[in-house]
Design a protein around this motif. Structure first.
Motif, PDB file in Angstrom:
ATOM      1  N   LEU A  12      -0.160  -3.248  -7.068  1.00  0.00           N
ATOM      2  CA  LEU A  12      -1.882  -3.534  -6.740  1.00  0.00           C
ATOM      3  C   LEU A  12      -2.068  -4.766  -7.059  1.00  0.00           C
ATOM      4  CD1 LEU A  12      -4.271  -2.267  -5.950  1.00  0.00           C
ATOM      5  CD2 LEU A  12      -4.822  -1.933  -8.665  1.00  0.00           C
ATOM      6  N   THR A  46       3.644   0.902 -10.510  1.00  0.00           N
ATOM      7  CA  THR A  46       2.768   0.889  -9.367  1.00  0.00           C
ATOM      8  C   THR A  46       1.311   0.001  -9.688  1.00  0.00           C
ATOM      9  OG1 THR A  46       3.047   3.285  -9.087  1.00  0.00           O
ATOM     10  CG2 THR A  46       0.937   2.546  -8.264  1.00  0.00           C
ATOM     11  N   PRO A  47       0.989  -0.349 -10.903  1.00  0.00           N
ATOM     12  CA  PRO A  47      -0.007  -1.358 -10.919  1.00  0.00           C
ATOM     13  C   PRO A  47       0.245  -2.882 -10.548  1.00  0.00           C
ATOM     14  CG  PRO A  47      -0.254   0.160 -12.929  1.00  0.00           C
ATOM     15  CD  PRO A  47       1.020   0.654 -11.899  1.00  0.00           C
ATOM     16  N   ILE A  82       2.072   1.720  -3.556  1.00  0.00           N
ATOM     17  CA  ILE A  82       1.168   2.298  -4.442  1.00  0.00           C
ATOM     18  C   ILE A  82       0.973   3.849  -4.173  1.00  0.00           C
ATOM     19  CG2 ILE A  82      -1.208   2.353  -5.186  1.00  0.00           C
ATOM     20  CD1 ILE A  82      -1.325  -0.566  -4.175  1.00  0.00           C
ATOM     21  N   LEU A  92     -10.586  -1.654  -4.253  1.00  0.00           N
ATOM     22  CA  LEU A  92      -9.328  -1.941  -5.091  1.00  0.00           C
ATOM     23  C   LEU A  92      -9.505  -2.045  -6.846  1.00  0.00           C
ATOM     24  CD1 LEU A  92      -8.353  -5.240  -3.100  1.00  0.00           C
ATOM     25  CD2 LEU A  92      -7.212  -3.047  -3.256  1.00  0.00           C
ATOM     26  N   ILE A 100      -6.913   8.078  -5.410  1.00  0.00           N
ATOM     27  CA  ILE A 100      -6.293   6.805  -4.914  1.00  0.00           C
ATOM     28  C   ILE A 100      -5.729   7.291  -3.403  1.00  0.00           C
ATOM     29  CG2 ILE A 100      -4.284   5.270  -5.324  1.00  0.00           C
ATOM     30  CD1 ILE A 100      -4.346   5.770  -8.382  1.00  0.00           C
ATOM     31  N   VAL A 109      -9.323   1.716  -7.533  1.00  0.00           N
ATOM     32  CA  VAL A 109      -7.615   2.092  -7.658  1.00  0.00           C
ATOM     33  C   VAL A 109      -7.121   1.476  -8.921  1.00  0.00           C
ATOM     34  CG1 VAL A 109      -5.380   1.600  -6.623  1.00  0.00           C
ATOM     35  CG2 VAL A 109      -7.491   2.194  -5.176  1.00  0.00           C
ATOM     36  N   LYS A 110      -7.632   0.542  -9.430  1.00  0.00           N
ATOM     37  CA  LYS A 110      -6.980  -0.311 -10.656  1.00  0.00           C
ATOM     38  C   LYS A 110      -7.378   0.528 -11.726  1.00  0.00           C
ATOM     39  CE  LYS A 110      -6.649  -4.669 -13.026  1.00  0.00           C
ATOM     40  NZ  LYS A 110      -7.007  -5.946 -12.917  1.00  0.00           N
ATOM     41  N   ILE A 156       0.853  -1.403   0.098  1.00  0.00           N
ATOM     42  CA  ILE A 156      -0.061  -0.193   0.010  1.00  0.00           C
ATOM     43  C   ILE A 156       0.976   1.286  -0.105  1.00  0.00           C
ATOM     44  CG2 ILE A 156      -1.469   1.310   1.367  1.00  0.00           C
ATOM     45  CD1 ILE A 156      -2.679  -1.389   2.392  1.00  0.00           C
TER      46      ILE A 156
END
Length: 567
Positions: A440, A436-437, A93, A239, A203, A242-243, A90
């Motif tokens: 996640l 960053t993805p 991200i 989630l 985000i 965020v994606k 987290i």
């Protein structure tokens, strides 16, 4: 020999003053000065170390997450705490999207107008603008209709006569080179970036409860609960959101930011030989793997622009000098620095009373200290981060750097410049937008396996702590290497020092007379018009200064610091 002063440098956070000597239309020497006082470290003394992150993130309203991360890492380092994988992911991200968000804002809203003459956009042909945009990107909004609407909006804005932040720019300056169509394209994307950043930063609201200054950080982990079946926790719906937002961020960087960066840079290739600076580059590295702790962005130092050798970073070699700063040290004499664990913040102003024309730059002339690594000045920031990763053989960085250099038709030496600094920020945004993805997906996979842990749940009770402990927390903030150092005694903060990116870059001379990175980067810069020093803005803005971080303006007693009168 002519001397010019830019005070304050605008489109940055805080108050920065640049004095420069001109000879034959070129800057022969320069001095960087902050006119704000630094003092929040003293407020931290005697407080609970677990609360330090909440205070330090108020150093600044722009760098909204970075001081929290560095502060928490410093305390965890002192107490030898390891956070659970979910918490590390987290954090990664939050760190990654902060960098992407910050770089896009910097390019379009803080730096682009040093290269883009928006008044020229009024003469552009929207059809030719659309053709230009289509030649560099398949961004769906790049249509003649869209560019025509932007041009009409711009005309209406100019027609009001109320130009706000655009009123005092150097429009029409001979150093502007973009054709009207390129100026219109960049202006349109400037406006789109305003809307984009408003969405992307959600985000932080999801993972941190708010922005600026997210609230879910915690020594030992994070405080946001993880439970895919609870509406009051980080669940499947959040989630997915965020994606979606991460995908939107990546799309804008790949289809708008990078193409615009390359298009603008192609008209200013001579700036690949301007603004090199001190030639030493330092990165602390970041984005730790949640299991191994290995850093995705490697740490290291590049000395003397040598791309064949990478040196390690050793925290004990960091020291701050105040020979030309308005502070006094009790523990160190002239020409001596203090390591941050022993750092002092004792103000002693010896400069002139305002208003004044020039500072006495042979004496003390700035509220910024002079950090040095092994007694050498270091540039920090996206350029340092990219150079260190490039020399370390980081495959993603090497691929991105080589792509940008190939499209511009320049070699790696071009990175040592104002243009290179600006390009590196785009490369850094691209790398973070793509990485960053990945974090996640790792988080989603970990939760899917039933791991909901978010906090270490150890050493939370101060009675478990040693009587004395020292720690440091490093973070690669958007503006570069950020370090927090803490000494804990009897469960309270005994000493606390933050050495931030802008302190490194905006530093004045040290006891040896070595220039700081801003000062060194300006030497040799050609100035077309001394009364409109656009070229100074280009190089200084390429560092993305944040003076509030560097000097931490505050007054714990509530005394009035300044009066503003509107007549």
């Amino acid at each position: 020999m002519a001397k010019i002063v830019v005070d304050p440098i605008t489109r940055i956070e805080g108050h920065l003053r640049i004095e420069a000597e001109l000879e034959g239309g070129t800057i022969k020497d320069a001095w960087s000065s902050s006119t704000m006082y630094r003092g929040i470290e003293k407020i931290l003394k005697g407080r609970d170390p677990r609360d330090a992150w909440y205070w330090t993130q108020r150093f600044c309203g722009v760098c909204t997450t970075v001081h929290s991360i560095a502060s928490i890492r410093a305390v965890e380092n002192a107490l030898k705490l390891k956070v659970p994988p979910n918490a590390e992911l987290i954090r990664n991200i939050i760190i990654g999207i902060q960098n992407v968000h910050d770089h896009v804002i910097h390019f379009y809203h803080l730096h682009a107008l040093d290269w883009v003459d928006i008044t020229s956009a009024l003469q552009a042909d929207p059809g030719r603008t659309a053709a230009l945009a289509a030649s560099v990107s398949d961004w769906p909004k790049n249509s003649a209709t869209h560019f025509k609407a932007v041009q009409e909006k711009l005309k209406a804005f100019v027609g009001t006569g109320r130009l706000g932040p655009f009123a005092n720019a150097y429009w029409g300056h001979p150093a502007y080179r973009l054709p009207p169509e390129a100026n219109l394209m960049a202006t349109a994307h400037y406006l789109e970036a305003l809307e984009w950043q408003k969405e992307i930063i959600k985000i932080h609201a999801i993972l941190g409860s708010k922005n600026p200054h997210p609230q879910t950080f915690l020594v030992g982990g994070m405080s946001i609960p993880v439970d895919p079946d609870s509406q009051n926790a980080l669940n499947a719906d959040k989630l997915i959101t965020v994606k979606r937002l991460l995908a939107k961020a990546q799309q804008f960087v790949e289809q708008v930011y990078i193409p615009d960066l390359l298009a603008v840079a192609s008209f200013y290739k001579d700036w690949a030989a301007i603004g090199a600076g001190v030639g030493n580059y330092m990165s602390y590295g970041d984005l730790p793997d949640p299991v191994s702790g290995n850093l995705w962005f490697p740490a290291g130092i590049v000395r003397n622009r040598d791309l064949a050798k990478l040196l390690p970073v050793e925290q004990q070699k960091v020291a701050e000098f105040v020979d030309h700063s308005w502070y006094e040290y009790q523990q160190a004499g002239a020409g001596k620095g203090l390591h941050p664990w022993d750092g002092e913040t004792e103000a002693k102003y010896t400069g002139p009373k305002p208003p004044y024309e020039y500072l006495d730059t042979s004496a003390k002339y700035s509220w910024v200290k002079a950090p040095r690594y092994d007694e050498a000045p270091m540039e920090v920031g996206p350029l340092a981060r990219v150079l260190v990763a490039y020399v370390a053989g980081h495959k993603e960085t090497k691929a991105a750097v080589e792509m940008v250099l190939a499209k511009l038709g320049v070699g790696p030496a071009a990175l040592f410049s104002t243009l290179g600094r600006t390009a590196a920020r785009g490369i850094d945004a691209l790398l973070n937008a793509r990485q960053t993805p990945v974090y996640l997906e790792m988080l989603i996979d970990n939760i899917g396996k039933g791991d909901y842990r978010i906090h270490a749940n150890e050493k939370w009770d101060p009675r478990e702590w040693p009587a004395e402990a020292s720690g440091y927390g490093w973070h690669e903030a958007p503006r570069g290497a950020l370090g927090h150092w803490i000494r804990i005694k009897d469960q309270k903060i005994y000493n606390y020092q933050a050495v931030v990116p802008t302190t490194w870059n905006a530093s004045p001379r040290d006891g040896k007379g070595q220039r700081g990175p801003y000062e060194a980067a300006l030497v040799g810069t050609p100035i077309a018009k001394a009364d409109q020093p656009l070229e100074i803005l280009r190089t200084i803005h390429s560092f993305d200064p944040c003076l509030a971080c560097a000097v931490h303006v505050t007054d714990a007693t509530g005394n009035e610091l300044v009066q503003i009168r509107v007549s």
